[in-house]
Structures are given as structure tokens and as C-alpha cells.
Scaffold this motif. Sequence first.
Motif, PDB file in Angstrom:
ATOM      1  N   SER A 206       0.832  -1.199   0.000  1.00  0.00           N
ATOM      2  CA  SER A 206       0.000   0.000   0.000  1.00  0.00           C
ATOM      3  C   SER A 206       0.869   1.253   0.000  1.00  0.00           C
ATOM      4  O   SER A 206       2.040   1.211   0.393  1.00  0.00           O
ATOM      5  CB  SER A 206      -0.928   0.011   1.220  1.00  0.00           C
ATOM      6  N   LYS A 207       0.290   2.376  -0.412  1.00  0.00           N
ATOM      7  CA  LYS A 207       1.079   3.591  -0.624  1.00  0.00           C
ATOM      8  C   LYS A 207       1.691   4.159   0.652  1.00  0.00           C
ATOM      9  O   LYS A 207       2.694   4.873   0.608  1.00  0.00           O
ATOM     10  CB  LYS A 207       0.222   4.660  -1.294  1.00  0.00           C
ATOM     11  N   TYR A 267      -1.572   0.622  -6.961  1.00  0.00           N
ATOM     12  CA  TYR A 267      -1.330  -0.199  -5.777  1.00  0.00           C
ATOM     13  C   TYR A 267      -2.232  -1.416  -5.781  1.00  0.00           C
ATOM     14  O   TYR A 267      -3.452  -1.312  -5.942  1.00  0.00           O
ATOM     15  CB  TYR A 267      -1.553   0.628  -4.505  1.00  0.00           C
ATOM     16  N   PRO A 269      -1.900  -4.451  -3.217  1.00  0.00           N
ATOM     17  CA  PRO A 269      -1.222  -5.202  -2.156  1.00  0.00           C
ATOM     18  C   PRO A 269      -1.522  -6.704  -2.234  1.00  0.00           C
ATOM     19  O   PRO A 269      -2.663  -7.108  -2.473  1.00  0.00           O
ATOM     20  CB  PRO A 269      -1.795  -4.585  -0.880  1.00  0.00           C
ATOM     21  N   GLN A 273       2.074  -7.668   1.873  1.00  0.00           N
ATOM     22  CA  GLN A 273       1.608  -6.558   2.710  1.00  0.00           C
ATOM     23  C   GLN A 273       1.560  -6.966   4.178  1.00  0.00           C
ATOM     24  O   GLN A 273       1.967  -6.202   5.067  1.00  0.00           O
ATOM     25  CB  GLN A 273       0.218  -6.110   2.254  1.00  0.00           C
TER      26      GLN A 273
END
Length: 322
Positions: A206-207, A267, A269, A273
Motif C-alpha cells: 500500500s502507498k 497499488y 497489495p 503486505q
Amino acid sequence: MSDTILILGACGQIGTELTQRLREIYGSEQVIASDIREGDAAFLNSGPFEIINVLDRDRILEVIQKYKVTQVYLMAAMLSATGEKMPLKAWDLNMQSLLHVLELAKDKHIQKVYWPSSIAVFGSTSPKINTPQQTVMEPSTVYGISKVSGEHWCNYYHSKYGVDVRSLRYPGIISWKTKPGGGTTDYAVDIYFKAKEEGTYECFLSKDTKLPMMYMNDAIEATIQIMQAKKEDIKMRTSYNLAAMSFTPEEITEEIQKHIPEFTISYNPDFRQEIADSWPQIIDDSAARADWNWNHKFDLELMTKEMLSNIGTKNNELLTAL
């Protein structure tokens, strides 16, 4: 007597560049590269190379005796993401190789051992910010379990048998010379290649996933520095925290866009993640800085300039990774 160095896992992401640097310092003939398979021609022609399966103790000893090796850098390992797909194989590779080398050091076949640990030793119960040198370590991956176990084996062999073994807990390592090797932090390598070659990247984290990272040059210098330090200055015989910078995929994207404004990212994930979420965001490496004067040189801005200016050059084609 001058040191002769054997690098196990020399064709890996760190091993290739570590081999190069050690040969610059000690001379090509004094640094023996080895791996389970051959590297490319340029790598093989730069100095002695031996095929070694690190699970074969007798073969390791044979090469040690052939070259009168005094130091072993054990860089062979199965990393976090790959290890989750083959947990028993990862455990066997990561643990047995270390025990083979520690036993050889205990029996005085070699004088000094380097073995890398990782931020993967930390887990969801470890402090995420300024993760201390000594803290709760409950890793959730087989890679992390093998590394925290290995740290205790290193400490055991030092305290019980006097083995001079030294170790660093690497953060994510970023380099333009070698492609990713199966780690959760590999996005921070791949993103630069995709930015330069394709102009877009799909990130598997994720960002806002912040993780500790380090440019390869700093990792190599830290590795050599701890091995060259006086024995009495090495106070941690498990492994030292090592840090340089921490950033998120969004932050690295913004830095890349200063050079490539049209670069885009999406994105998506995946299973990595969950691994990343269990790891620290910022590492406290004050013990390494105090004990043997560790100090990093590269931040995100300088690293990004180096990565983007070098990717695609002829030098980038000289080295290959596992």
C-alpha cells in the motif's frame, strides 16, 4: 598473514557487490566467490570462483583448505517472500548453512565469520518507531524465525567457543546493479527499473507502508566496516541494528517524479503486505554508531539520483542476481 576471504552466496543481490568491493580492498586473488551455480562471465573472470552448495559442509571445508581461507562471509539465504512459499526448505537452507560455518570456525578452520540478519527478526509486537537494539522479537515469517534463531546461535558460539562472528540486521537493500531476489522490500528496487523502462509500476504494498531502507553502497561499507572493527568494539554478538532511511511507496514515487514527471504508480497489495505490516518503520541503530562508528551517506534524494542515472547503463548488465 594476509586475510583470504570466502563469500558463500556471492551471486546474490548483496554478494555480487560485496565481492567486487572486497576484491578492490584485498586483491582479486584473496577473495574467493562461490555459489550453487555460476555467475555471468564478467563475474567469473574477476577472480577465483567455486561451486558450493552451502548445505554441503565437506565442500565448504574443502574450499577453505584449498585457499587457506581465514574469513567467511555467509550471504546465501532464502528471503522472506520466497521463504513463505517453501518454509521448510527456507529453514533448512538458512539454518544449516550457518551451523556448518559456525562449526568450522569453532574447529579453528577459519578465524572470523560474517552472517547477515535482517529487520525480519522483528514482529508485530516489536515497537514500530525507533525499534531498539534489544526488544521483543516475535517474527511471523520463516525467514524472520530463521534469522532470530541464527542470531542466538551466533551469540552461543561466541560465548561458548569464542567464535568471532559478526552480524548486521539489514533493512531493505536497494541497488541498480542487481535485480530483486525475493524479498518483501524488493518493490523499492523494482520501482526504479519500471520507472525508467516502462514509466509505470504496480506496487504490491500500500502507498503508506513505511519501511527501513538502505542504498547498497552503505550496506556494503557497513558490512566491511564491522568486519574490520577491533574485536573489543563488537559488543553485540547477536546482530546490530542498521539504519539509513525510512520511506513509503508514495514518498519514493514523489522523489522519482522529480526526475520523471510522467511516472505513474498503482497499488495492488498482495501477501507481502502482511509481512511488511509486521516489520518496523524506523530502526534505532545507535548501538552500531556508538560501538564501531557506523554512519550512512545516502538519503532518499541522493539514492534516487544514483539509481535513475545508472539504470540502463552498460555497467548494469555486468552483474546478475539469484
